[in-house]
Scaffold this active site. Structure first.
Site, PDB file in Angstrom:
ATOM      1  N   ASP A  45      46.431  47.275  37.342  1.00 20.26           N
ATOM      2  CA  ASP A  45      45.806  47.511  36.255  1.00 20.26           C
ATOM      3  C   ASP A  45      45.596  48.442  35.902  1.00 20.26           C
ATOM      4  OD1 ASP A  45      43.175  46.917  37.522  1.00 20.26           O
ATOM      5  OD2 ASP A  45      42.754  45.565  36.466  1.00 20.26           O
ATOM      6  N   SER A  46      45.425  49.241  37.922  1.00 21.67           N
ATOM      7  CA  SER A  46      45.354  51.508  37.793  1.00 21.67           C
ATOM      8  C   SER A  46      46.242  51.928  36.278  1.00 21.67           C
ATOM      9  CB  SER A  46      45.233  51.863  38.763  1.00 21.67           C
ATOM     10  OG  SER A  46      46.958  51.305  39.599  1.00 21.67           O
ATOM     11  N   ASP A  84      48.312  42.243  38.944  1.00 21.94           N
ATOM     12  CA  ASP A  84      46.960  42.200  38.376  1.00 21.94           C
ATOM     13  C   ASP A  84      46.602  41.050  37.205  1.00 21.94           C
ATOM     14  OD1 ASP A  84      45.310  43.844  40.613  1.00 21.94           O
ATOM     15  OD2 ASP A  84      45.710  44.912  38.960  1.00 21.94           O
ATOM     16  N   LYS A 113      46.952  38.763  41.558  1.00 24.41           N
ATOM     17  CA  LYS A 113      46.103  39.657  42.114  1.00 24.41           C
ATOM     18  C   LYS A 113      44.280  39.004  41.222  1.00 24.41           C
ATOM     19  CE  LYS A 113      45.246  43.893  43.066  1.00 24.41           C
ATOM     20  NZ  LYS A 113      43.801  44.069  42.453  1.00 24.41           N
ATOM     21  N   GLU A 115      39.617  39.666  41.391  1.00 23.49           N
ATOM     22  CA  GLU A 115      38.865  40.452  41.706  1.00 23.49           C
ATOM     23  C   GLU A 115      37.990  39.664  41.680  1.00 23.49           C
ATOM     24  OE1 GLU A 115      38.255  44.106  39.478  1.00 23.49           O
ATOM     25  OE2 GLU A 115      40.004  44.762  39.553  1.00 23.49           O
ATOM     26  N   GLU A 182      39.121  47.152  49.387  1.00 24.69           N
ATOM     27  CA  GLU A 182      39.036  48.647  48.729  1.00 24.69           C
ATOM     28  C   GLU A 182      38.282  48.713  49.167  1.00 24.69           C
ATOM     29  OE1 GLU A 182      40.365  48.703  44.504  1.00 24.69           O
ATOM     30  OE2 GLU A 182      39.576  51.176  44.539  1.00 24.69           O
TER      31      GLU A 182
HETATM   32  O1  KIV Z   1      45.455  48.169  39.800  1.00 26.50           O
HETATM   33  C1  KIV Z   1      45.206  48.915  41.588  1.00 26.50           C
HETATM   34  O2  KIV Z   1      46.866  49.605  41.824  1.00 26.50           O
HETATM   35  C2  KIV Z   1      44.531  47.942  42.386  1.00 26.50           C
HETATM   36  C3  KIV Z   1      44.966  48.974  43.264  1.00 26.50           C
HETATM   37  C4  KIV Z   1      44.012  49.836  44.110  1.00 26.50           C
HETATM   38  C5  KIV Z   1      44.254  48.660  45.286  1.00 26.50           C
HETATM   39  O3  KIV Z   1      44.597  47.490  42.384  1.00 26.50           O
END
Ligand code: KIV
Length: 264
Positions: A45-46, A84, A113, A115, A182
């Site tokens: 989600d970056s 994510d 993924k 968090e 992280e």
């Molecule tokens: O969203 C993302 O790119 C991430 C990385 C920073 C691990 O979760």
């Protein structure tokens, strides 16, 4: 090339072979990364920050993640594609199941993924029971940046370190297939990696993790603003994108990245 699966990754951990992961958001990079041997493609989600120009990952929608996962999967043959779950799409186990189902059925993700630590153990268990592979992201949680008060290294005190270790063990017991750490002190990341059977991916978590990940645009040196300590511009020395990805894969595999200067 055969498909990388959760069991391939476990075998690599057992054999002491380092695993490579990079973020990917489109088909062109998906193809290059896979051809250069990256085992895990993270549709992170970056993308909210590096593609959409948002100032955090919070505004990213489930539909965005489905779209970009489709783009990455359109040419994908061997790498494991992990996507994510964006902010507020997994607040309850049932919501997590519905959102993960969409990422896998509509996007084609192989793994999701999320968090969170102890608060997410029930959700991870629920997803695992339904056959959904899960990566649990611990340490600095970008979706909680407003609660954390900024992007800071986590697990620096003995109490925080013990909690993170306990959370990682609980996540594995609940059925998580991968743990991602992280911005965690190297010594703590090494302890967690040694304590678990499942692979541990690090970003700003030192060289002892089983795997490393970077945001693709950071390792190509094209992210604007101050470069985080844990990243490295691989394009600078190699001069072209494919060469930069190749250099990253080699550096992770031979243990030269991350070095002390990229770690906490
Ligand atoms: O969203 C993302 O790119 C991430 C990385 C920073 C691990 O979760």
């Amino acid at each position: 090339m055969s498909r990388i699966t959760t069991s391939t990754l476990r075998k690599m951990k057992q054999a002491g072979e380092k695993i490579t992961c990079l973020t990917a958001y489109d088909s062109s990079f998906s193809q290059i990364l896979e051809e250069e041997g990256v085992e895990i493609l993270l549709v992170g989600d970056s993308l909210g920050m590096v593609m959409q120009g948002q100032d955090s990952t919070l505004p990213v929608k489930l539909a965005d993640m489905i779209y970009h996962t489709q783009m990455v999967r359109s040419v994908n043959k061997s790498a494991l594609v992990m996507t994510d779950l964006p902010f507020m799409t997994y607040a309850t186990p049932m919501q997590a199941l519905a959102s993960s189902g969409r990422l896998m059925k509509e996007g084609g993700a192989h793994m999701v993924k999320l968090e969170g630590g102890a608060n997410m153990v029930e959700t991870v268990g629920h997803l695992a029971e339904q056959g959904i592979p899960v990566c649990a992201h611990l340490g600095l949680l970008p979706q909680s940046v407003n609660k954390l008060g900024g992007y800071k290294v986590q697990g620096r005190t003995e109490k925080e370190a013990q909690k993170m270790l306990a959370d990682a063990v609980a996540m594995e017991a609940a059925g998580a297939d991968i743990i991602l750490l992280e911005c965690v002190p190297s010594i703590l990341a090494a302890e967690i990696t040694a304590a678990l059977d499942v692979p541990v991916i690090g970003i700003g978590a030192g060289p002892q993790c089983d795997a490393q990940v970077l945001v693709l645009y950071d390792m190509l040196g094209i992210t604007s603003g101050k470069r985080p300590r844990f990243t490295k511009d691989f394009l600078e020395a190699s001069g072209d994108i494919r060469g930069a990805v190749r250099a990253y894969v080699q550096a992770v595999k031979n243990g030269s990245f991350p070095a002390d200067e990229h770690s906490f």
